[in-house]
Scaffold this active site. Structure first.
Site, mmCIF file in Angstrom:
data_model
loop_
_atom_site.group_PDB
_atom_site.id
_atom_site.type_symbol
_atom_site.label_atom_id
_atom_site.label_comp_id
_atom_site.label_asym_id
_atom_site.label_seq_id
_atom_site.Cartn_x
_atom_site.Cartn_y
_atom_site.Cartn_z
ATOM 1 N N CYS A 1 -0.550 4.181 2.406
ATOM 2 C CA CYS A 1 -0.557 4.046 3.870
ATOM 3 C C CYS A 1 -0.266 2.590 4.237
ATOM 4 O O CYS A 1 0.872 2.163 4.138
ATOM 5 C CB CYS A 1 -1.860 4.564 4.461
ATOM 6 N N SER A 2 -1.255 1.830 4.640
ATOM 7 C CA SER A 2 -0.960 0.461 5.090
ATOM 8 C C SER A 2 -2.147 -0.470 4.875
ATOM 9 O O SER A 2 -2.326 -1.412 5.635
ATOM 10 C CB SER A 2 -0.580 0.483 6.570
ATOM 11 N N CYS A 3 -2.968 -0.224 3.846
ATOM 12 C CA CYS A 3 -4.151 -1.058 3.613
ATOM 13 C C CYS A 3 -3.732 -2.521 3.451
ATOM 14 O O CYS A 3 -2.781 -2.829 2.736
ATOM 15 C CB CYS A 3 -4.894 -0.566 2.385
ATOM 16 N N CYS B 1 0.897 -1.156 0.000
ATOM 17 C CA CYS B 1 0.000 0.000 0.000
ATOM 18 C C CYS B 1 0.931 1.200 0.000
ATOM 19 O O CYS B 1 1.545 1.501 1.016
ATOM 20 C CB CYS B 1 -0.914 0.034 1.218
HETATM 21 FE FE FE Z 1 -3.409 2.066 2.854
#
Ligand code: FE
Length: 190
Positions: A95-97, A92
């Protein structure tokens, strides 16, 4: 950071905005009940059942939900099947999906800026740092997760596992193999 989180939780609890017991249940669920074992079951079923693999390829959300894995951060899923000539890698960049329902909480490195930027700039170099050196002719396809769509890599079934039960096969499916930073384990590692 821990002190800040505690202070924030205290204020939210005092104001009656959150229930501490509810937070404990959510944390416990993601730390102990939901994790990469869920994703491993999906992969093992896809290896064992061609009709399921076909369903997973066409409608991963429904195929995964049929095993009971759904909910937060797993509402819309797509499966990326590795083949002899193409390796899939998930990141991602924003961000951090991450697909919580099948993989649990993301590892720290998945959320770190170096992985997020370099996975798209130099995926082959990043994989080498994970100890995964692919043949030069193997294509690498990088999937950028979003809040709307999360990916599950389906690694290739290791050779020498003919006749194995789904449960035994699931033992070969690591978290990293479902992100694409690793491969499924060889049978002798089981
Ligand atoms: Fe994300």
């Amino acid at each position: 950071m821990a002190a800040r989180v505690r202070a924030l939780e205290t204020i939210l609890t005092q104001k009656g905005l959150v229930d501490a017991a509810a937070i404990d249940v959510i944390v416990d669920t993601y730390e102990h009940k939901i994790g990469p074992r869920n994703g491993a079951r999906v992969v093992a079923k896809a290896w064992s059942d061609p009709a399921y693999a076909d369903w997973l390829r066409k409608d991963a959300t429904a195929a995964i939900a049929s095993l009971g894995f759904t909910g937060r951060q797993g509402e819309h899923m797509q499966a990326a099947f590795n083949t002899p000539d193409t390796h899939n890698l998930v990141v991602c960049t924003l961000c951090s999906c991450y697909p919580w329902a099948v993989l649990g909480l993301p590892p720290v490195w998945y959320k770190a800026p170096p992985y997020r930027s370099r996975a798209v700039i130099d995926p082959r170099g990043v994989l080498a740092e994970f100890g995964l050196t692919l043949a030069a002719e193997t294509k690498i396809r990088v999937w950028d997760s979003t809040a709307e769509l999360r990916y599950l890599v389906v690694p290739e079934r290791p050779a020498g596992t003919e006749g194995w039960s789904e449960e035994k096969l699931a033992g070969l499916v690591t978290r990293d193999s479902m992100i694409g930073t690793g491969l499924a384990l060889a049978p002798e590692a089981a």
